[in-house]
Design an enzyme around this catalytic site. Structure first.
Site, PDB file in Angstrom:
ATOM      1  N   ARG A   5       0.823  -1.221   0.000  1.00 36.78           N
ATOM      2  CA  ARG A   5       0.000   0.000   0.000  1.00 36.78           C
ATOM      3  C   ARG A   5       0.853   1.267   0.000  1.00 36.78           C
ATOM      4  NH1 ARG A   5      -2.709  -3.806   3.006  1.00 36.78           N
ATOM      5  NH2 ARG A   5      -1.773  -3.031   4.906  1.00 36.78           N
TER       6      ARG A   5
ATOM      7  N   GLU B  63       6.158  -9.928  15.079  1.00 32.10           N
ATOM      8  CA  GLU B  63       5.632 -10.451  16.335  1.00 32.10           C
ATOM      9  C   GLU B  63       6.066 -11.901  16.540  1.00 32.10           C
ATOM     10  OE1 GLU B  63       1.311 -10.898  18.573  1.00 32.10           O
ATOM     11  OE2 GLU B  63       1.458  -9.777  16.701  1.00 32.10           O
TER      12      GLU B  63
END
Length: 172
Positions: free
Chosen positions: A60, A97
């Site tokens: 994006r 993560e």
């Protein structure tokens, strides 16, 4: 224009407990898209440093970064995930993560000393933006700022970024 009204909330995506801020609804609105690009370019021009390049991260960041580069009279440089660029690259590995990922940029895309602004759709924890900033600095370019459409303030991504101007159009 109320950009928040053009950003769709999708609960429990990509996993339970996450509220995803979806910009595809903003992208499909002609007036909203035009306003977003014009407003982001205007805010980025207020940094008052002539930018040589806008960097946008896959994917994006490409959508918003390229037209902002056009409006600012700068070049656009894509930063991609590992293995997507065909020529020799500079790479940086960064923590996710759960695990790691790698970002790459062509070695001939940026010259040392170039002034670079990083643009993406959203800043959450700041991991991808921070890694991209480190990649820019590894090449000895001058990072002049960041431009985001959305900032998720509770995740405190700003604290993981270098001390340069950070622009966000919408905050949650």
């Amino acid at each position: 224009m109320d950009l928040k009204s053009l950003i769709r909330d999708i609960p429990d995506f990509p996993k339970p407990g996450i509220l995803f801020r979806d910009v595809t609804t903003l992208l499909s609105d002609p007036a909203g898209l035009r306003y977003t690009i014009d407003f982001l370019a205007q805010k980025c021009s207020e940094i008052e440093i002539q930018v040589d390049y806008i960097i946008g991260m896959e994917s994006r960041g490409f959508i918003f970064g390229a037209p902002v580069a056009y409006k600012l009279g700068a070049g656009f440089i894509p930063v991609r995930k590992k293995g997507k660029l065909p020529a020799a690259v500079h790479a940086i590995e960064y923590q996710l993560e759960y695990g790691t990922d790698t970002l790459e940029v062509h070695q001939d895309a940026l010259q040392p000393g170039s002034k670079v602004l990083i643009v993406d759709d959203l800043i959450a924890t700041g991991g991808t933006a921070s890694a991209t900033a480190k990649l820019v600095q590894k090449i000895d370019c001058e990072l002049v700022g960041f431009g985001f459409i959305i900032e998720l303030r509770d995740l405190q991504g700003r604290k993981n970024l270098p001390d340069v101007p950070i622009i966000s159009l919408v905050e949650y």
